[in-house]
Design a protein around this motif. Structure first.
Motif, PDB file in Angstrom:
ATOM      1  N   PRO A 189     -38.702  -9.757   4.482  1.00 47.20           N
ATOM      2  CA  PRO A 189     -38.282  -9.573   3.085  1.00 47.20           C
ATOM      3  C   PRO A 189     -37.554  -8.237   2.930  1.00 47.20           C
ATOM      4  O   PRO A 189     -37.950  -7.214   3.492  1.00 47.20           O
ATOM      5  N   LEU A 190     -36.496  -8.245   2.146  1.00 40.02           N
ATOM      6  CA  LEU A 190     -35.729  -7.030   1.906  1.00 40.02           C
ATOM      7  C   LEU A 190     -36.371  -6.222   0.790  1.00 40.02           C
ATOM      8  O   LEU A 190     -37.025  -6.761  -0.111  1.00 40.02           O
ATOM      9  N   PHE A 191     -36.174  -4.913   0.854  1.00 42.14           N
ATOM     10  CA  PHE A 191     -36.540  -4.042  -0.261  1.00 42.14           C
ATOM     11  C   PHE A 191     -35.379  -3.094  -0.532  1.00 42.14           C
ATOM     12  O   PHE A 191     -34.585  -2.779   0.366  1.00 42.14           O
ATOM     13  N   SER A 192     -35.281  -2.653  -1.760  1.00 39.44           N
ATOM     14  CA  SER A 192     -34.209  -1.743  -2.176  1.00 39.44           C
ATOM     15  C   SER A 192     -34.817  -0.583  -2.932  1.00 39.44           C
ATOM     16  O   SER A 192     -35.743  -0.766  -3.737  1.00 39.44           O
ATOM     17  N   THR A 193     -34.284   0.594  -2.665  1.00 38.45           N
ATOM     18  CA  THR A 193     -34.676   1.812  -3.376  1.00 38.45           C
ATOM     19  C   THR A 193     -33.410   2.444  -3.936  1.00 38.45           C
ATOM     20  O   THR A 193     -32.524   2.865  -3.186  1.00 38.45           O
ATOM     21  N   ILE A 194     -33.332   2.472  -5.254  1.00 37.54           N
ATOM     22  CA  ILE A 194     -32.160   3.008  -5.949  1.00 37.54           C
ATOM     23  C   ILE A 194     -32.623   4.125  -6.855  1.00 37.54           C
ATOM     24  O   ILE A 194     -33.604   3.969  -7.607  1.00 37.54           O
ATOM     25  N   GLY A 195     -31.962   5.264  -6.789  1.00 33.64           N
ATOM     26  CA  GLY A 195     -32.369   6.398  -7.608  1.00 33.64           C
ATOM     27  C   GLY A 195     -31.277   7.430  -7.742  1.00 33.64           C
ATOM     28  O   GLY A 195     -30.137   7.241  -7.300  1.00 33.64           O
ATOM     29  N   GLY A 196     -31.661   8.555  -8.325  1.00 35.79           N
ATOM     30  CA  GLY A 196     -30.699   9.628  -8.537  1.00 35.79           C
ATOM     31  C   GLY A 196     -31.396  10.935  -8.836  1.00 35.79           C
ATOM     32  O   GLY A 196     -32.594  10.992  -9.114  1.00 35.79           O
ATOM     33  N   THR A 197     -30.609  11.992  -8.774  1.00 34.08           N
ATOM     34  CA  THR A 197     -31.088  13.347  -9.052  1.00 34.08           C
ATOM     35  C   THR A 197     -30.061  14.055  -9.917  1.00 34.08           C
ATOM     36  O   THR A 197     -28.852  13.964  -9.660  1.00 34.08           O
ATOM     37  N   PHE A 198     -30.555  14.760 -10.932  1.00 34.12           N
ATOM     38  CA  PHE A 198     -29.680  15.583 -11.770  1.00 34.12           C
ATOM     39  C   PHE A 198     -30.304  16.966 -11.850  1.00 34.12           C
ATOM     40  O   PHE A 198     -31.486  17.106 -12.183  1.00 34.12           O
ATOM     41  N   GLY A 199     -29.496  17.993 -11.496  1.00 32.45           N
ATOM     42  CA  GLY A 199     -30.041  19.344 -11.480  1.00 32.45           C
ATOM     43  C   GLY A 199     -28.984  20.390 -11.733  1.00 32.45           C
ATOM     44  O   GLY A 199     -27.811  20.089 -11.988  1.00 32.45           O
ATOM     45  N   VAL A 200     -29.425  21.636 -11.663  1.00 32.05           N
ATOM     46  CA  VAL A 200     -28.561  22.787 -11.888  1.00 32.05           C
ATOM     47  C   VAL A 200     -28.805  23.789 -10.776  1.00 32.05           C
ATOM     48  O   VAL A 200     -29.932  23.920 -10.278  1.00 32.05           O
ATOM     49  N   ASP A 201     -27.748  24.490 -10.392  1.00 33.47           N
ATOM     50  CA  ASP A 201     -27.806  25.500  -9.335  1.00 33.47           C
ATOM     51  C   ASP A 201     -27.232  26.795  -9.904  1.00 33.47           C
ATOM     52  O   ASP A 201     -26.069  26.827 -10.341  1.00 33.47           O
ATOM     53  N   GLN A 202     -28.052  27.864  -9.903  1.00 32.17           N
ATOM     54  CA  GLN A 202     -27.655  29.132 -10.519  1.00 32.17           C
ATOM     55  C   GLN A 202     -27.817  30.259  -9.515  1.00 32.17           C
ATOM     56  O   GLN A 202     -28.836  30.356  -8.824  1.00 32.17           O
ATOM     57  N   ASN A 203     -26.789  31.115  -9.447  1.00 29.59           N
ATOM     58  CA  ASN A 203     -26.815  32.291  -8.573  1.00 29.59           C
ATOM     59  C   ASN A 203     -26.997  33.550  -9.413  1.00 29.59           C
ATOM     60  O   ASN A 203     -26.294  33.756 -10.411  1.00 29.59           O
ATOM     61  N   PHE A 204     -27.941  34.389  -8.997  1.00 27.52           N
ATOM     62  CA  PHE A 204     -28.129  35.715  -9.569  1.00 27.52           C
ATOM     63  C   PHE A 204     -27.887  36.727  -8.455  1.00 27.52           C
ATOM     64  O   PHE A 204     -28.827  37.130  -7.772  1.00 27.52           O
ATOM     65  N   ASN A 205     -26.619  37.071  -8.264  1.00 32.99           N
ATOM     66  CA  ASN A 205     -26.232  37.911  -7.139  1.00 32.99           C
ATOM     67  C   ASN A 205     -26.648  37.218  -5.837  1.00 32.99           C
ATOM     68  O   ASN A 205     -26.161  36.146  -5.539  1.00 32.99           O
ATOM     69  N   ARG A 206     -27.595  37.777  -5.078  1.00 30.44           N
ATOM     70  CA  ARG A 206     -28.027  37.157  -3.829  1.00 30.44           C
ATOM     71  C   ARG A 206     -29.148  36.150  -4.018  1.00 30.44           C
ATOM     72  O   ARG A 206     -29.510  35.447  -3.067  1.00 30.44           O
ATOM     73  N   LEU A 207     -29.718  36.063  -5.210  1.00 27.75           N
ATOM     74  CA  LEU A 207     -30.804  35.137  -5.496  1.00 27.75           C
ATOM     75  C   LEU A 207     -30.226  33.830  -6.020  1.00 27.75           C
ATOM     76  O   LEU A 207     -29.408  33.824  -6.945  1.00 27.75           O
ATOM     77  N   GLN A 208     -30.647  32.711  -5.418  1.00 25.83           N
ATOM     78  CA  GLN A 208     -30.171  31.393  -5.814  1.00 25.83           C
ATOM     79  C   GLN A 208     -31.365  30.532  -6.234  1.00 25.83           C
ATOM     80  O   GLN A 208     -32.353  30.414  -5.502  1.00 25.83           O
ATOM     81  N   VAL A 209     -31.255  29.923  -7.419  1.00 26.84           N
ATOM     82  CA  VAL A 209     -32.315  29.087  -7.976  1.00 26.84           C
ATOM     83  C   VAL A 209     -31.736  27.706  -8.241  1.00 26.84           C
ATOM     84  O   VAL A 209     -30.690  27.571  -8.902  1.00 26.84           O
ATOM     85  N   SER A 210     -32.428  26.687  -7.725  1.00 23.08           N
ATOM     86  CA  SER A 210     -31.996  25.300  -7.918  1.00 23.08           C
ATOM     87  C   SER A 210     -33.173  24.493  -8.437  1.00 23.08           C
ATOM     88  O   SER A 210     -34.307  24.656  -7.970  1.00 23.08           O
ATOM     89  N   ALA A 211     -32.894  23.605  -9.387  1.00 20.55           N
ATOM     90  CA  ALA A 211     -33.928  22.742  -9.963  1.00 20.55           C
ATOM     91  C   ALA A 211     -33.288  21.430 -10.352  1.00 20.55           C
ATOM     92  O   ALA A 211     -32.119  21.391 -10.793  1.00 20.55           O
ATOM     93  N   GLY A 212     -34.061  20.328 -10.189  1.00 17.50           N
ATOM     94  CA  GLY A 212     -33.524  19.025 -10.526  1.00 17.50           C
ATOM     95  C   GLY A 212     -34.613  18.025 -10.820  1.00 17.50           C
ATOM     96  O   GLY A 212     -35.760  18.176 -10.384  1.00 17.50           O
ATOM     97  N   ALA A 213     -34.250  16.988 -11.591  1.00 22.58           N
ATOM     98  CA  ALA A 213     -35.154  15.891 -11.933  1.00 22.58           C
ATOM     99  C   ALA A 213     -34.741  14.660 -11.134  1.00 22.58           C
ATOM    100  O   ALA A 213     -33.542  14.391 -10.967  1.00 22.58           O
TER     101      ALA A 213
END
Length: 557
Positions: free
Chosen positions: A302-326
């Motif tokens: 039997p076949l199975f399918s997994t369909i999804g997605g991610t939406f996020g933001v990527d922010q740089n504070f000089n050398r510090l990088q913060v990424s978050a997503g749902a």
């Protein structure tokens, strides 16, 4: 007194010979020095004969004396002087500088002899005996002139950069569709699989594989879109043979398996330091052969399918990088078709996962970038209880720390260590937890040899009664070596462990493969592969082994 004077005069006359140097006003000894301007040597005579000059530091003196017409004090020479005519070729005992022939601009110059004793190559000549030019005038006389912008002769135009050497001279070129670079490929292979169902008692079948690929990459100054789609279909000439005693096989009779995986990634550059990230992904496949999740008595997978997605933001504070997503993912299974013609529902395996992921990294220097990553999700099944009466809803995630690095282009990648955990709604199901290791390393040992290492840890679902889930870890070592730019060998070794927590079942997977690729052109490759797989389980009757031998072609653009 007259007698004494006569005796002295006669003795002096006998002891000294009268020469022109005797009456010279310059005071000197009996032996005249070689650099005396009043003495002529054989060198001056040779200079006048050959028109050459000796390597003498005082050239003005020798040139002034060589012009004298008197023969007093000259050394007579007989025949040809030493090294006469040796300035053009051969050995010159006087160490004089040889005259080099002069050539017109564009004239073909003869190559130097390869070694001592070899004949001097003669320059090319025309039928009339004249020296021939290296480029015939007629080959460029009627051609249009090169534009000044292309030739780089425009005033104020920056110097043109040299074209970069092609790192992959046999790689796909692709085609442009607007601002997208599109590359496509398809592999068609055929061979033999000694155990396609991964049974304890193997049954071999002929196999063929068709695997298309599609890659599209945007070429924009800002923003970016990448689409990577890959699929495959493994077909066998015939189905498996049922057991003679009527017991169902642990594998389907029809072992054909389709597979597809793809994702589309997008990046929106809001500002220089702020970016919006979005991803759409899809996976279509079946349960792995030999897995305990495969029902007994199936007609096909039997076949199975997994369909999804991610939406996020990527922010740089000089050398510090913060990424978050749902994240959100949906998994659906087909109904199982049994050998007796009936169907069995798999709705209890369908679920939806909601979660989020975050990552914080800091750039210590351009080569080292440590990070901390955390992920969590909640899985909600369509049915509250599965086929065995267990509530499979769960929540969990992982926490890991590591670093990405790039020590030149010789060694680069990412490595991290963490901990994964998942808790189930049913109190009868134990908490699933374990050490998490992920890595992706590439080491260019030599310009012809590259070593790679991959590691991954996943927490998967299972249908076994009383079993929380399966914690799988895989480790892969790969070595690529180019015998020639058009001949590549790939050796790969994989090791994996499957822990079914709650069932006391532990499986170990080994895989060894060798690929040989002959790159005829950029568009056509010939590929051969040999692979050996083992599955060892601590429960009796679940061990299996298989050998796969395949040969095929790859067509790409």
């Amino acid at each position: 007194m007259p007698c004494l004077l006569l005796t002295a005069t006669s003795g002096l006359a006998a002891a000294q010979t009268v020469t022109p140097d005797l009456f010279s006003p310059t005071r000197q000894s009996q032996l005249v020095t070689q650099d005396s301007p009043l003495r002529r040597t054989a060198a001056g005579t040779l200079d006048s004969l050959n028109g050459l000059k000796l390597p003498d530091a005082d050239r003005d003196r020798r040139s002034s004396t060589s012009g004298s017409t008197t023969r007093i004090g000259q050394i007579p020479t007989y025949g040809l002087p030493a090294a006469n005519g040796a300035a053009v070729s051969g050995y010159d005992s006087l160490n004089r500088k040889r005259q080099k022939p002069k050539y017109y601009p564009g004239q073909a110059k003869p190559k130097p002899p390869p070694g001592p004793g070899s004949p001097v190559p003669t320059p090319p000549r025309t039928a009339t005996g004249e020296l021939r030019l290296s480029i015939p005038p007629s080959s460029t006389a009627n051609k249009p002139p090169v534009p000044a912008a292309l030739a780089g002769t425009v005033v104020g135009q920056p110097a043109r950069r040299r074209l970069k050497l092609d790192d992959d001279p046999f790689g796909a070129i692709g085609d442009y569709a607007g601002s997208f670079l599109i590359k496509t490929a398809v592999e068609v292979m055929a061979g033999y699989d000694s155990n396609p169902g991964r049974l304890y008692s193997p049954q071999g079948r002929a196999v063929y594989v068709v695997a298309p690929e599609f890659l599209a990459v945007s070429d924009w100054e800002r923003h970016a879109v990448v689409a990577d789609l890959r699929g495959s279909f493994s077909g066998y000439g015939s189905g498996l043979t049922p057991n003679a005693d009527g017991t169902p096989l642990s594998a389907p009779l029809d072992v054909d398996r389709p597979s597809f995986t793809g994702h589309i990634d997008g990046r929106l550059d809001v500002t220089r330091d702020t970016r919006l990230m979005v991803q759409a992904r899809a996976l279509i496949s079946t349960d792995n052969p030999g897995s305990p999740n495969v029902q007994a008595g199936l007609a096909k997978y039997p076949l199975f399918s997994t369909i999804g997605g991610t939406f996020g933001v990527d922010q740089n504070f000089n050398r510090l990088q913060v990424s978050a997503g749902a994240t959100v993912d949906r998994t659906d299974y087909q109904w199982s078709k049994l050998t007796d013609g009936t169907r069995s529902s798999n709705d209890d395996r369908n679920f939806t996962a909601y979660g989020g992921v975050g990552r914080v990294s800091y750039e210590l220097n351009p080569a080292v970038k440590p990070f901390v990553e955390m992920q969590g999700d909640s899985r909600v099944h369509d049915l509250a209880l599965d086929r065995n009466g267990f509530a499979r809803d769960s929540s969990g995630g992982y926490l890991k720390a590591g670093t990405s690095f790039e020590f030149t282009r010789m060694l680069f990648g990412e490595i991290s260590v963490g901990y994964a955990m998942r808790t189930y709604a049913d109190s009868r199901l134990n908490r699933l937890e374990g050490l998490l290791t992920t890595a992706s390393l590439t080491w260019t040992a030599t310009p012809l040899t590259t070593a790679k290492f991959y590691s991954d840890t996943q927490i998967g679902e299972t249908t076994l009664p009383g079993t929380s889930g399966v914690l799988s870890r895989t480790y892969t070592f790969e070595i690529d070596h180019d015998f020639r730019r058009w001949l590549t060998a790939i050796g790969k070794f994989s090791y994996g462990t499957l822990e079914y927590q709650g069932d006391n079942r532990n499986d170990t997977i080994y895989s060894v493969s060798t690929d040989l690729i002959y790159k005829m052109t950029r568009s056509l490759w010939i590929k051969g592969t040999i692979r050996r797989d083992w599955l060892e389980s601590n429960q009796q009757g679940n061990n299996s082994a298989s050998t796969v031998v395949m040969l095929g072609v790859r067509v790409q653009n």
